[in-house]
Design an enzyme around this catalytic site. Structure first.
Site, PDB file in Angstrom:
ATOM      1  N   HIS A 104     -31.295  12.484 -15.557  1.00 55.72           N
ATOM      2  CA  HIS A 104     -32.120  13.119 -16.388  1.00 55.72           C
ATOM      3  C   HIS A 104     -31.496  13.297 -17.561  1.00 55.72           C
ATOM      4  O   HIS A 104     -30.073  13.016 -17.569  1.00 55.72           O
ATOM      5  CB  HIS A 104     -32.005  14.924 -15.694  1.00 55.72           C
ATOM      6  CG  HIS A 104     -32.821  14.986 -14.418  1.00 55.72           C
ATOM      7  ND1 HIS A 104     -32.474  15.701 -13.276  1.00 55.72           N
ATOM      8  CD2 HIS A 104     -34.134  14.945 -14.437  1.00 55.72           C
ATOM      9  CE1 HIS A 104     -33.341  15.588 -12.519  1.00 55.72           C
ATOM     10  NE2 HIS A 104     -34.733  15.260 -12.948  1.00 55.72           N
ATOM     11  N   LYS A 134     -40.341   9.356 -16.847  1.00 58.51           N
ATOM     12  CA  LYS A 134     -41.164  10.063 -17.239  1.00 58.51           C
ATOM     13  C   LYS A 134     -40.555  11.143 -18.299  1.00 58.51           C
ATOM     14  O   LYS A 134     -39.258  11.347 -18.291  1.00 58.51           O
ATOM     15  CB  LYS A 134     -41.809  11.156 -16.067  1.00 58.51           C
ATOM     16  CG  LYS A 134     -40.528  11.998 -15.402  1.00 58.51           C
ATOM     17  CD  LYS A 134     -41.265  12.712 -14.346  1.00 58.51           C
ATOM     18  CE  LYS A 134     -40.460  13.326 -13.356  1.00 58.51           C
ATOM     19  NZ  LYS A 134     -40.709  14.216 -12.139  1.00 58.51           N
TER      20      LYS A 134
END
EC number: 4.2.3.-
Length: 239
Positions: A104, A134
């Site tokens: 992340h 994403k």
């Protein structure tokens, strides 16, 4: 006169022999643990890797408007019912399986568009070891949502070898890629977001964090943190 029944006796010894001859299948994680020292030494033999930065990449407002479009070999999909904008390389470089390893990137909410502008040249790079990623559509999440205050970028890592294993070269490229992402954000003085409680990171990572989604959950705990810090993939990224 009583009927004599045949005496049927199952030979369990033969079954045991067959069973003992079947090799125990190691999990992908166990194989990585077993090969840790070899991979660790091989990674250190590679020189620094320089990524070709993609040009003519879309900006954040562009990808928030796209429904489905191809850009620099990546299919970008933005569905109205999803808070994420997805990017997937049409011809993946890594042909193996996804075994749960992901990163992340956490950015201060108001600086997500700028952070994307800074990182997009690497994310769309033909040299990028990340085939799928994403980013949060900040227009669709609440102020204090988990992917609003942090973890706006997710990078999925796929293996490139048989039995869901990683080659030393791929691990080296991923290490270098994470370093480039970190240094670009730091050099541009981007403010970090709140990194997820489910993840782990070393002290020198200010934006990126790691989690294996197959062996952890989003809530996080001390036990989970310790387990993730012992993951062989994570250790090969930071040691």
């Amino acid at each position: 006169m009583p009927i004599k029944k045949p005496c049927l006796k199952l030979n369990l010894d033969s079954l045991n022999v067959v069973r003992s001859e079947i090799p125990q299948m190691l999990s992908a994680n166990e194989r990585l643990k077993n090969n840790f020292n070899i991979l660790y030494n091989q990674i250190r033999q590679y020189p620094a890797y320089y990524f070709k930065v993609a040009s003519n990449v879309p900006n954040y407002s562009d990808i928030c408007q796209f429904f489905s479009v191809m850009y620099q070999g990546f299919q970008i999909v933005n569905h109205s019912g999803d808070v994420f904008i997805h990017a997937c390389r049409e011809n993946p470089q890594s042909k193996g399986d996804f075994v749960g390893d992901k990163f992340h990137i956490s950015i201060a909410r108001e600086q997500v568009p700028l952070a994307f502008q800074i990182l997009s040249g690497l994310l769309f790079s033909e040299d990028s070891p990340i085939d799928k990623w994403k980013i949060t559509d900040m227009n669709r999440v609440s102020q204090q949502s988990r992917v609003g205050i942090g973890a706006q970028f997710t990078l999925y890592v796929k293996s490139d070898q048989e039995c869901s294993q990683y080659s030393a070269l791929l691990l080296h490229k991923i290490r270098q890629f994470i370093m480039c992402l970190e240094s670009n954000l730091l050099r541009s003085k981007i403010a970090p977001g709140e990194y997820p409680a489910s993840d782990v990171r070393p002290e020198d990572w200010k934006y990126v964090s790691y989690r294996n989604e197959l062996r952890s959950d989003r809530n996080g705990s001390e036990r989970q943190e310790q387990m993730l810090r012992e993951e062989p993939f994570y250790r090969l990224m930071i040691e």
